[in-house]
Write a protein that holds these residues in place. Structure first.
Motif, PDB file in Angstrom:
ATOM      1  N   ASP A 101     107.638  15.450  -0.097  1.00  0.00           N
ATOM      2  CA  ASP A 101     108.715  16.386   0.227  1.00  0.00           C
ATOM      3  C   ASP A 101     108.945  16.307   1.729  1.00  0.00           C
ATOM      4  O   ASP A 101     108.152  16.840   2.507  1.00  0.00           O
TER       5      ASP A 101
ATOM      6  N   GLY B 158      97.354  29.623  -6.222  1.00  0.00           N
ATOM      7  CA  GLY B 158      97.845  29.871  -4.873  1.00  0.00           C
ATOM      8  C   GLY B 158      97.004  29.156  -3.851  1.00  0.00           C
ATOM      9  O   GLY B 158      96.507  29.751  -2.914  1.00  0.00           O
ATOM     10  N   GLY B 159      96.866  27.850  -4.031  1.00  0.00           N
ATOM     11  CA  GLY B 159      95.896  27.040  -3.313  1.00  0.00           C
ATOM     12  C   GLY B 159      95.767  27.295  -1.828  1.00  0.00           C
ATOM     13  O   GLY B 159      96.739  27.348  -1.098  1.00  0.00           O
TER      14      GLY B 159
ATOM     15  N   TYR C 240     105.118  17.325   3.014  1.00  0.00           N
ATOM     16  CA  TYR C 240     103.868  17.320   2.278  1.00  0.00           C
ATOM     17  C   TYR C 240     103.819  16.150   1.304  1.00  0.00           C
ATOM     18  O   TYR C 240     104.847  15.647   0.856  1.00  0.00           O
TER      19      TYR C 240
ATOM     20  N   TYR D  11      99.551  18.331   4.042  1.00  0.00           N
ATOM     21  CA  TYR D  11     100.711  18.924   4.697  1.00  0.00           C
ATOM     22  C   TYR D  11     100.675  18.624   6.204  1.00  0.00           C
ATOM     23  O   TYR D  11      99.613  18.568   6.811  1.00  0.00           O
TER      24      TYR D  11
ATOM     25  N   LEU E 140     104.364  28.506  12.373  1.00  0.00           N
ATOM     26  CA  LEU E 140     104.252  27.137  11.923  1.00  0.00           C
ATOM     27  C   LEU E 140     105.508  26.709  11.187  1.00  0.00           C
ATOM     28  O   LEU E 140     105.991  27.417  10.305  1.00  0.00           O
TER      29      LEU E 140
ATOM     30  N   PHE F  77     107.141  23.959   8.750  1.00  0.00           N
ATOM     31  CA  PHE F  77     106.794  22.927   7.776  1.00  0.00           C
ATOM     32  C   PHE F  77     107.533  21.634   8.083  1.00  0.00           C
ATOM     33  O   PHE F  77     108.733  21.643   8.391  1.00  0.00           O
TER      34      PHE F  77
ATOM     35  N   SER G  26     111.556  17.508   3.362  1.00  0.00           N
ATOM     36  CA  SER G  26     112.665  18.393   3.684  1.00  0.00           C
ATOM     37  C   SER G  26     112.543  19.088   5.030  1.00  0.00           C
ATOM     38  O   SER G  26     113.534  19.574   5.571  1.00  0.00           O
TER      39      SER G  26
ATOM     40  N   TYR H  80     102.437  20.419   9.649  1.00  0.00           N
ATOM     41  CA  TYR H  80     103.183  21.524  10.223  1.00  0.00           C
ATOM     42  C   TYR H  80     103.276  21.312  11.740  1.00  0.00           C
ATOM     43  O   TYR H  80     102.423  20.653  12.340  1.00  0.00           O
TER      44      TYR H  80
ATOM     45  N   LEU I   1      95.023  26.346   1.900  1.00  0.00           N
ATOM     46  CA  LEU I   1      95.146  25.167   2.748  1.00  0.00           C
ATOM     47  C   LEU I   1      93.996  25.154   3.753  1.00  0.00           C
ATOM     48  O   LEU I   1      93.673  26.179   4.345  1.00  0.00           O
TER      49      LEU I   1
ATOM     50  N   LEU J   3      99.855  20.286  13.258  1.00  0.00           N
ATOM     51  CA  LEU J   3      98.726  20.660  12.414  1.00  0.00           C
ATOM     52  C   LEU J   3      98.821  19.965  11.063  1.00  0.00           C
ATOM     53  O   LEU J   3      99.887  19.892  10.466  1.00  0.00           O
TER      54      LEU J   3
ATOM     55  N   LEU K 203      98.810  21.930  -4.624  1.00  0.00           N
ATOM     56  CA  LEU K 203      99.895  22.378  -3.774  1.00  0.00           C
ATOM     57  C   LEU K 203      99.885  23.901  -3.646  1.00  0.00           C
ATOM     58  O   LEU K 203      99.504  24.597  -4.581  1.00  0.00           O
ATOM     59  N   ALA K 204     100.313  24.377  -2.505  1.00  0.00           N
ATOM     60  CA  ALA K 204     100.477  25.814  -2.302  1.00  0.00           C
ATOM     61  C   ALA K 204     101.405  26.365  -3.367  1.00  0.00           C
ATOM     62  O   ALA K 204     102.365  25.725  -3.769  1.00  0.00           O
ATOM     63  N   GLY K 205     101.136  27.559  -3.825  1.00  0.00           N
ATOM     64  CA  GLY K 205     101.959  28.153  -4.861  1.00  0.00           C
ATOM     65  C   GLY K 205     101.593  27.676  -6.243  1.00  0.00           C
ATOM     66  O   GLY K 205     102.203  28.055  -7.225  1.00  0.00           O
ATOM     67  N   GLY K 206     100.551  26.837  -6.334  1.00  0.00           N
ATOM     68  CA  GLY K 206     100.098  26.366  -7.632  1.00  0.00           C
ATOM     69  C   GLY K 206      99.397  27.486  -8.387  1.00  0.00           C
ATOM     70  O   GLY K 206      99.394  28.632  -7.955  1.00  0.00           O
TER      71      GLY K 206
END
Lengths: 113, 118
Positions: free
Chosen positions: B56, B104-105, B48, B33, B43, B45, B58, B35, B107, B91, B98-101
């Motif tokens: 992504d 909730g991985g 990623y 990622y 931070l 985004f 976005s 940031y 970082l 950063l 991935l976050a939310g996996g």
């Protein structure tokens, strides 16, 4: 979209005392995670504690614990027995299906000797 | 190395110049990622990467910003024709997933690259 709000830009606490940092969030998702990260002056973000939204039990990590109020969308961090090394910027964050963390604006915590 | 490494630590450039910021993630981490942290702000985004999937993008604020990740490891964030509003700390973070996996991985962040555009 998720939003995270930290309404306390700065806080201070005496060494050995307890302090609570506030965080509210907004999400339409049913499955998500909440985090508190710490950023000391070195700039490196470090995970403090993590909470899974579907778990009702509040997460704890040594001197750090959370008060997770799902209905109120509140996720506060309690630091017990504050130490000088706890001085840092603290960020609340959430993640969900977007697969990225959404961060609040941070709370600068100063622990006073 | 044991952690996420970013370079340069500090970069001062003149408005209109291009800059490249480098991130070397933790070995084996498939998610990376970027940031942006502006002074006194949270931070933001940017982008990623996850394995061989399309990134992504976005969060990239304009087409002056681009990033690539070569060989699933090192990533470079490029800002073309820098503007003063690009001044910030950039950063980089990496993770097993991935976050939310499923877990909730977490970082793992580098120390960031502070960019100052004069």
């Amino acid at each position: 979209a998720q939003t995270v709000t930290q309404s306390q830009p700065e806080m201070s606490v005496q060494e050995a005392e307890t302090v609570t940092l506030s965080c509210t969030y907004d999400t339409s998702e049913s499955n998500y995670y909440l985090f508190w990260y710490k950023q000391p002056p070195s700039r490196q973000m470090i995970l403090v504690i993590r909470q899974e939204a579907y778990k009702q039990q509040n997460a704890t990590e040594n001197r750090f614990s959370v008060n997770f109020q799902k209905a109120a969308k509140s996720f506060s961090l309690k630091i017990s027995d504050s130490q000088l090394g706890d001085t840092a910027m603290y960020f609340c964050a959430s993640s969900g299906s977007a697969r990225q963390l959404t961060f609040g604006s941070g709370t600068q915590l100063t622990v006073l000797p | 190395g044991a952690g996420v490494s970013q370079s340069p630590s500090n970069k001062v450039t003149e408005k209109g110049k291009d800059v490249e910021l480098r991130c070397d993630p933790i070995s084996g981490h498939t998610a990376l990622y970027w940031y942006r942290q502006s002074l006194g702000q949270g931070l933001e985004f940017l982008i990623y990467f996850q394995g061989n999937s399309a990134p992504d993008k976005s969060g990239l604020p304009s087409d002056r910003f681009s990033a690539e990740r070569t060989g699933g490891s090192v990533s470079t964030l490029t800002i073309q024709r820098t503007q003063q509003e690009d001044s910030a700390v950039y950063l980089c973070a990496s993770s097993w997933i991935l976050a939310g996996g499923p877990s909730g991985g977490e970082l793992f962040f580098g120390e960031g690259s502070r960019l100052t555009v004069l």
